[in-house]
Design an enzyme around this catalytic site. Structure first.
Site, PDB file in Angstrom:
ATOM      1  CB  SER A   4      31.251 119.693  21.153  1.00 24.65           C
ATOM      2  OG  SER A   4      32.369 118.831  21.185  1.00 24.65           O
ATOM      3  CE1 TYR A  36      33.882 123.130  17.940  1.00 23.97           C
ATOM      4  CE2 TYR A  36      34.766 121.542  19.513  1.00 23.97           C
ATOM      5  CZ  TYR A  36      33.811 121.895  18.569  1.00 23.97           C
ATOM      6  OH  TYR A  36      32.796 121.023  18.265  1.00 23.97           O
TER       7      TYR A  36
END
Length: 267
Positions: free
Chosen positions: A152, A165
């Site tokens: 990401s 995350y």
């Protein structure tokens, strides 16, 4: 730049998180290129529907394995299942993962543990279990084998309110880049795909609702991934979208406190 088309025709690709979003996108891309599929996710009904769709569109044979990868023995069970079916995997796409939004001090401890287990531990275990087969496939048949790990743009900086995350994706990025270097002589195509917000179920699960004009499409992520895999020298990371690439590079070059200040702004 010279290109060597990634051609998994006649091989088998395993995709985790294949019940929705990017996992479905990768399954379609691989099937379109002639690979058979192993589809892994929790929701059996969605996997079975996808398998039928892939067969009708591309003539692909799909093996459906409903499995919760956060379970303690999930990866050993998956490997045993593959062995019993005599399935040899030539491409692995680790697409399964999720995020949560909110202050860490208020977060549910079990949910955070599940996030780390899925995003980090299961990905690492499955990669370790299948990497010898991937390398063997790449050596025997060049340009047919790949390892794609979904990271990401959050991997490039700490992200307040999504601390676990972002940290998990930083691990995925670093881990994948190291494997890219370790396996470079084998011909295995290794890359970490780093999109920003994608128009999938992810944001709803995380509770993070960004303006839709900032979302990438699944198709855009697929194009960027395939372009990287088709290169003679697949890059260790793929940042999807020019704006995301600029922001990621800025995060690397900027002072850490400044990055935190920007990342910590209300969403």
């Amino acid at each position: 730049m010279a290109r060597a088309l990634y051609n998994p025709m006649g091989t088998t690709a395993l995709v985790t998180g294949a019940s929705s979003g990017l996992g479905v996108g990768y399954a379609h891309e691989l099937a379109q290129r002639g690979a058979d599929l192993v589809l892994v996710a929790r929701r059996q009904d969605r996997l079975e529907a996808l398998a039928v769709d892939l067969a009708e569109k591309y003539g692909t044979v799909s093996t459906v394995i409903p499995l919760d990868l956060t379970a303690p023995e999930a990866v050993p069970e998956l490997m045993a299942d593959l062995t019993s079916r005599d399935v040899n995997v030539g491409t692995l796409v680790n697409s399964a993962g999720f995020g949560t939004l909110g202050s860490f001090v208020d977060a549910d401890a079990d949910r955070q543990a599940e996030q780390i287990t899925l995003n980090v531990l299961a990905l690492t275990q499955l990669t370790h279990a299948l990497l010898p087969d991937l390398i063997s496939a790449a050596t025997l048949r060049p340009n047919t084998a790949a390892l794609v790990n979904l990271a990401s743009t959050a991997a490039f900086q700490p992200v307040p309110q999504m601390s676990v995350y972002a940290a998990s994706k930083a691990y995925v990025l670093s881990f994948t880049e190291a494997l890219w270097y370790e396996t470079r002589a084998s011909g295995l195509k290794v890359t970490a795909v780093c999109p920003g917000y994608v128009d999938t179920e992810f944001s709803a699960v995380a509770g993070n609702h960004q303006p839709t004009d900032r979302h990438l499409t699944v198709e855009r992520v697929m194009r960027s991934t395939c372009a990287a895999l088709d290169r003679t020298s697949t890059p260790p990371q793929v940042i999807v979208g020019k704006r995301n690439a600029v922001l990621a590079r800025a995060a690397i070059l900027s002072p850490r406190r400044a990055v935190l200040k920007v990342a910590g702004r209300p969403r």
